[in-house]
Write a protein that holds these residues in place. Sequence first.
Motif, PDB file in Angstrom:
ATOM      1  N   LEU A   1       0.818  -1.210   0.000  1.00  0.00           N
ATOM      2  CA  LEU A   1       0.000   0.000   0.000  1.00  0.00           C
ATOM      3  C   LEU A   1       0.855   1.264   0.000  1.00  0.00           C
ATOM      4  O   LEU A   1       0.562   2.225  -0.711  1.00  0.00           O
ATOM      5  N   LEU A   2       1.910   1.276   0.789  1.00  0.00           N
ATOM      6  CA  LEU A   2       2.795   2.451   0.811  1.00  0.00           C
ATOM      7  C   LEU A   2       3.506   2.632  -0.526  1.00  0.00           C
ATOM      8  O   LEU A   2       3.726   3.762  -0.966  1.00  0.00           O
ATOM      9  N   SER A   3       3.844   1.536  -1.189  1.00  0.00           N
ATOM     10  CA  SER A   3       4.445   1.640  -2.525  1.00  0.00           C
ATOM     11  C   SER A   3       3.461   2.239  -3.516  1.00  0.00           C
ATOM     12  O   SER A   3       3.836   3.044  -4.371  1.00  0.00           O
ATOM     13  N   ALA A   4       2.191   1.856  -3.399  1.00  0.00           N
ATOM     14  CA  ALA A   4       1.168   2.415  -4.279  1.00  0.00           C
ATOM     15  C   ALA A   4       0.976   3.907  -3.999  1.00  0.00           C
ATOM     16  O   ALA A   4       0.850   4.708  -4.939  1.00  0.00           O
ATOM     17  N   VAL A   5       0.967   4.295  -2.731  1.00  0.00           N
ATOM     18  CA  VAL A   5       0.841   5.712  -2.371  1.00  0.00           C
ATOM     19  C   VAL A   5       2.034   6.496  -2.911  1.00  0.00           C
ATOM     20  O   VAL A   5       1.887   7.574  -3.485  1.00  0.00           O
ATOM     21  N   ARG A   6       3.227   5.942  -2.737  1.00  0.00           N
ATOM     22  CA  ARG A   6       4.434   6.601  -3.237  1.00  0.00           C
ATOM     23  C   ARG A   6       4.344   6.820  -4.734  1.00  0.00           C
ATOM     24  O   ARG A   6       4.626   7.890  -5.247  1.00  0.00           O
ATOM     25  N   ARG A   7       3.924   5.804  -5.446  1.00  0.00           N
ATOM     26  CA  ARG A   7       3.842   5.896  -6.900  1.00  0.00           C
ATOM     27  C   ARG A   7       2.795   6.916  -7.322  1.00  0.00           C
ATOM     28  O   ARG A   7       3.015   7.709  -8.220  1.00  0.00           O
ATOM     29  N   PHE A   8       1.647   6.895  -6.673  1.00  0.00           N
ATOM     30  CA  PHE A   8       0.558   7.782  -7.054  1.00  0.00           C
ATOM     31  C   PHE A   8       0.909   9.240  -6.785  1.00  0.00           C
ATOM     32  O   PHE A   8       0.615  10.112  -7.595  1.00  0.00           O
TER      33      PHE A   8
ATOM     34  N   ALA B   1       1.195   7.796  11.282  1.00  0.00           N
ATOM     35  CA  ALA B   1       2.527   7.330  11.705  1.00  0.00           C
ATOM     36  C   ALA B   1       3.213   6.551  10.579  1.00  0.00           C
ATOM     37  O   ALA B   1       4.411   6.725  10.345  1.00  0.00           O
ATOM     38  N   LEU B   2       2.455   5.692   9.879  1.00  0.00           N
ATOM     39  CA  LEU B   2       3.036   4.942   8.753  1.00  0.00           C
ATOM     40  C   LEU B   2       3.514   5.889   7.656  1.00  0.00           C
ATOM     41  O   LEU B   2       4.622   5.739   7.132  1.00  0.00           O
ATOM     42  N   CYS B   3       2.666   6.850   7.292  1.00  0.00           N
ATOM     43  CA  CYS B   3       3.031   7.791   6.226  1.00  0.00           C
ATOM     44  C   CYS B   3       4.193   8.680   6.645  1.00  0.00           C
ATOM     45  O   CYS B   3       5.077   8.978   5.841  1.00  0.00           O
ATOM     46  N   ALA B   4       4.210   9.090   7.902  1.00  0.00           N
ATOM     47  CA  ALA B   4       5.328   9.901   8.394  1.00  0.00           C
ATOM     48  C   ALA B   4       6.618   9.091   8.395  1.00  0.00           C
ATOM     49  O   ALA B   4       7.676   9.586   7.999  1.00  0.00           O
TER      50      ALA B   4
ATOM     51  N   GLN C   1       0.702  17.197   2.506  1.00  0.00           N
ATOM     52  CA  GLN C   1       1.188  16.059   1.712  1.00  0.00           C
ATOM     53  C   GLN C   1       1.016  14.748   2.488  1.00  0.00           C
ATOM     54  O   GLN C   1       0.634  13.732   1.929  1.00  0.00           O
ATOM     55  N   LEU C   2       1.296  14.786   3.787  1.00  0.00           N
ATOM     56  CA  LEU C   2       1.104  13.587   4.612  1.00  0.00           C
ATOM     57  C   LEU C   2      -0.375  13.209   4.704  1.00  0.00           C
ATOM     58  O   LEU C   2      -0.715  12.027   4.682  1.00  0.00           O
ATOM     59  N   LEU C   3      -1.253  14.201   4.785  1.00  0.00           N
ATOM     60  CA  LEU C   3      -2.687  13.912   4.847  1.00  0.00           C
ATOM     61  C   LEU C   3      -3.188  13.325   3.524  1.00  0.00           C
ATOM     62  O   LEU C   3      -4.054  12.452   3.531  1.00  0.00           O
ATOM     63  N   LYS C   4      -2.635  13.786   2.408  1.00  0.00           N
ATOM     64  CA  LYS C   4      -2.966  13.175   1.115  1.00  0.00           C
ATOM     65  C   LYS C   4      -2.525  11.713   1.108  1.00  0.00           C
ATOM     66  O   LYS C   4      -3.238  10.841   0.622  1.00  0.00           O
ATOM     67  N   ALA C   5      -1.331  11.475   1.646  1.00  0.00           N
ATOM     68  CA  ALA C   5      -0.816  10.107   1.697  1.00  0.00           C
ATOM     69  C   ALA C   5      -1.704   9.234   2.585  1.00  0.00           C
ATOM     70  O   ALA C   5      -1.991   8.080   2.243  1.00  0.00           O
TER      71      ALA C   5
ATOM     72  N   LEU D   1      -4.888   8.417   0.679  1.00  0.00           N
ATOM     73  CA  LEU D   1      -4.647   7.392  -0.340  1.00  0.00           C
ATOM     74  C   LEU D   1      -4.376   6.034   0.289  1.00  0.00           C
ATOM     75  O   LEU D   1      -4.766   5.003  -0.264  1.00  0.00           O
ATOM     76  N   LEU D   2      -3.721   6.014   1.436  1.00  0.00           N
ATOM     77  CA  LEU D   2      -3.490   4.755   2.138  1.00  0.00           C
ATOM     78  C   LEU D   2      -4.835   4.110   2.487  1.00  0.00           C
ATOM     79  O   LEU D   2      -5.020   2.906   2.293  1.00  0.00           O
ATOM     80  N   PHE D   3      -5.783   4.922   2.972  1.00  0.00           N
ATOM     81  CA  PHE D   3      -7.130   4.423   3.254  1.00  0.00           C
ATOM     82  C   PHE D   3      -7.818   3.956   1.975  1.00  0.00           C
ATOM     83  O   PHE D   3      -8.424   2.884   1.937  1.00  0.00           O
TER      84      PHE D   3
END
Length: 178
Positions: free
Chosen positions: A19-26, A70-73, A83-87, A90-92
């Motif tokens: 999921l974090l890889s998908a958020v990073r890519r997006f 915490a995960l996104c941070a 930017q963290l809130l967008k992440a 998207l994680l959700f």
Amino acid sequence: MTVYADLLFIVNLYIDALLLSAVRRFLRLPLTGKRLLLASVLGGVFGLSALLPALPGVVLFPLTLLESLALCAAAFAPKPMTQLLKAVFLLFLFGAALSGLLTAAAYFLPIHGILLANGAVYFNISALTLILLTCVSYGVLYGFDRLFRKKEPDVFFAKLTITRQGKTVTLPAKIDTG
């Protein structure tokens, strides 16, 4: 159903990495392997909350938001809060998409044990099935990204040449109007 803590940790680590890889890519955020591993391990630890007594939704939702932040941070900081809130959003979103795809797959595949407790997920399936399903899910998310990605015109890009002490490096650069 018997839940094994080590498998619960590994499944959540694996899914959080996806999921974090998908958020990073997006969002096109930089993410090193070490940061991804750190955030994924943190997600695996958070996944162990499935072993705790069930939490009421009024407690679970804010706790899940804090865990996601915490995960996104851990993965993407230092970034502005927006930017963290967008992440986190998207994680959700990607987590919901992955859950939906895996639930749909449960109708067609012999998956007999899915546990969702305290925001953590546990699948009583083989590692190969989990890997195949998450690869398919990642492919769907990748297709979504490709479908809705804005293509920036080449006019916003240039080649940047840097020369220092007789050494020259040329690299692509995005033109900034600010």
